[in-house]
Design a protein around this motif. Structure first.
Motif, PDB file in Angstrom:
ATOM      1  N   ALA A 247       0.980  -1.098   0.060  1.00 11.30           N
ATOM      2  CA  ALA A 247       0.033  -0.040   0.037  1.00 11.30           C
ATOM      3  C   ALA A 247       0.754   1.204   0.077  1.00 11.30           C
ATOM      4  CB  ALA A 247      -0.882  -0.001   1.067  1.00 11.30           C
TER       5      ALA A 247
ATOM      6  N   ALA B 289       2.238  -4.241   3.192  1.00 11.28           N
ATOM      7  CA  ALA B 289       1.080  -4.119   4.007  1.00 11.28           C
ATOM      8  C   ALA B 289       0.683  -5.579   4.497  1.00 11.28           C
ATOM      9  CB  ALA B 289      -0.011  -3.386   3.128  1.00 11.28           C
TER      10      ALA B 289
ATOM     11  N   LYS C 149      -1.187  -1.797  11.795  1.00 10.11           N
ATOM     12  CA  LYS C 149      -1.775  -0.549  11.644  1.00 10.11           C
ATOM     13  C   LYS C 149      -2.816  -0.383  10.553  1.00 10.11           C
ATOM     14  CE  LYS C 149       2.258   1.460  10.706  1.00 10.11           C
ATOM     15  NZ  LYS C 149       3.295   0.175  10.951  1.00 10.11           N
ATOM     16  N   LEU C 150      -2.755  -1.534   9.585  1.00 12.05           N
ATOM     17  CA  LEU C 150      -3.616  -1.571   8.275  1.00 12.05           C
ATOM     18  C   LEU C 150      -4.745  -2.694   8.414  1.00 12.05           C
ATOM     19  CD1 LEU C 150      -0.661  -1.235   5.907  1.00 12.05           C
ATOM     20  CD2 LEU C 150      -2.246   0.515   6.782  1.00 12.05           C
ATOM     21  N   ARG C 151      -4.844  -3.141   9.746  1.00  8.43           N
ATOM     22  CA  ARG C 151      -5.753  -4.387   9.816  1.00  8.43           C
ATOM     23  C   ARG C 151      -7.376  -3.767   9.772  1.00  8.43           C
ATOM     24  NH1 ARG C 151      -2.584  -7.935  14.252  1.00  8.43           N
ATOM     25  NH2 ARG C 151      -0.901  -8.380  12.723  1.00  8.43           N
ATOM     26  N   ASN C 152      -8.385  -4.879   9.553  1.00 10.88           N
ATOM     27  CA  ASN C 152      -9.711  -4.291   9.262  1.00 10.88           C
ATOM     28  C   ASN C 152     -10.074  -3.352   8.306  1.00 10.88           C
ATOM     29  OD1 ASN C 152     -10.483  -6.101  11.636  1.00 10.88           O
ATOM     30  ND2 ASN C 152      -9.765  -4.757  12.741  1.00 10.88           N
ATOM     31  N   GLN C 153      -9.119  -3.333   7.205  1.00 10.69           N
ATOM     32  CA  GLN C 153      -9.559  -2.499   6.245  1.00 10.69           C
ATOM     33  C   GLN C 153      -9.846  -3.270   4.765  1.00 10.69           C
ATOM     34  OE1 GLN C 153      -6.593   0.539   5.848  1.00 10.69           O
ATOM     35  NE2 GLN C 153      -6.376   0.624   8.019  1.00 10.69           N
ATOM     36  N   GLY C 154      -9.763  -4.599   4.923  1.00 15.49           N
ATOM     37  CA  GLY C 154      -9.866  -5.461   3.749  1.00 15.49           C
ATOM     38  C   GLY C 154      -8.809  -6.161   2.888  1.00 15.49           C
ATOM     39  N   ILE C 155      -7.627  -6.013   3.692  1.00 16.36           N
ATOM     40  CA  ILE C 155      -6.286  -6.482   2.961  1.00 16.36           C
ATOM     41  C   ILE C 155      -6.203  -7.792   3.207  1.00 16.36           C
ATOM     42  CG2 ILE C 155      -3.858  -6.382   2.955  1.00 16.36           C
ATOM     43  CD1 ILE C 155      -4.259  -3.409   3.882  1.00 16.36           C
TER      44      ILE C 155
ATOM     45  N   GLN D  16      -8.871  -9.946   3.498  1.00 18.27           N
ATOM     46  CA  GLN D  16      -9.792 -10.573   2.449  1.00 18.27           C
ATOM     47  C   GLN D  16      -9.188 -10.438   1.010  1.00 18.27           C
ATOM     48  OE1 GLN D  16     -14.091 -10.339   2.576  1.00 18.27           O
ATOM     49  NE2 GLN D  16     -13.914  -8.899   4.289  1.00 18.27           N
ATOM     50  N   GLN D  17      -8.477  -9.394   0.745  1.00 24.56           N
ATOM     51  CA  GLN D  17      -7.906  -9.501  -0.570  1.00 24.56           C
ATOM     52  C   GLN D  17      -6.734 -10.531  -0.923  1.00 24.56           C
ATOM     53  OE1 GLN D  17      -6.851  -5.550  -2.275  1.00 24.56           O
ATOM     54  NE2 GLN D  17      -7.933  -4.362  -0.687  1.00 24.56           N
TER      55      GLN D  17
END
Ligand code: ACO
Ligand code: ACO
Length: 134
Positions: free
Chosen positions: A25, A30, A53-59, A61-62
């Motif tokens: 990202a 990320a 720091k980037l959890r729960n933003q859909g990464i 699942q991607q």
């Protein structure tokens, strides 16, 4: 990788037999996903982790969607993943992506890990095995 699997020895044991991918990202690392061919026609996600720091933003699942696409392109028939019985958020995520629980590796974490793992206020002992047919 250690966030997903606290055993450096176990990570070392599968790393050089696996395909490793990273999500980025804004040019920064990320997340990672590691795919290990196990049985014929089966690929296992042995490690998946996203920067805290980037959890729960859909990464996550991607990364799982990427693993599925990657496995289908390589003609695998089945994608597997194992996770702790106390890993409630992970179990939610994997089932949301269509993985089904197919078994329990009882005492996996008691046997293979030197240090006790506490997760969600519980001692982790058993691994749940999940599978998605492609
Ligand atoms: N209970 C239920 N659901 C939860 C909880 C919870 N306690 N916490 C978060 N969630 C939900 C979120 O709401 C989100 O769902 P939604 O999109 O429906 O709202 C979902 O879980 C998280 O989805 P993503 O944002 O796509 O996932 P994320 O980018 O956070 O990555 C991951 C998930 C990889 C598990 C990340 O949390 C992580 O790196 N954890 C530490 C390492 C780890 O545990 N890895 C897996 C070990 S098993 C293995 O590696 C084979
Ligand atoms: N994820 C993780 N933990 C959670 C969640 C969640 N989404 N929601 C609540 N909790 C925790 C609480 O924090 C609490 O733990 P803590 O004390 O460590 O903080 C614990 O779960 C709940 O404990 P209690 O308060 O003792 O339980 P409660 O009085 O709420 O009763 C019960 C639990 C019976 C499951 C109740 O929620 C209920 O009636 N649910 C609907 C019926 C049901 O599902 N019954 C069980 C079906 S299986 C069967 O009947 C054989």
């Amino acid at each position: 990788m250690l966030a997903a699997d606290p055993s450096k020895e176990l990570i070392d044991s599968y790393l050089n037999r696996s395909f490793c991918y990273q999500a980025t990202a804004q040019g920064q690392l990320a997340g990672i996903i590691i795919l290990l061919p196990t049985h014929p026609e089966t690929l296992e996600i042995v490690n998946i982790a996203v920067d805290p720091k980037l959890r729960n933003q859909g990464i996550g699942q991607q990364l799982l969607a990427f693993a599925e696409k990657n496995a289908r392109n390589k003609k695998y028939k089945c994608l597997e993943i194992g996770t702790g019985s106390t890993s409630f958020a992970q179990l939610y995520l994997y089932q949301k992506r269509g993985f089904r629980i197919v078994g329990i590796d009882q005492d996996f974490f008691s046997i293979h890990y030197n240090k006790e793992i506490i997760e969600n206020k519980l001692v982790l002992k058993d691994m749940l095995r999940l599978k998605k047919l492609l």
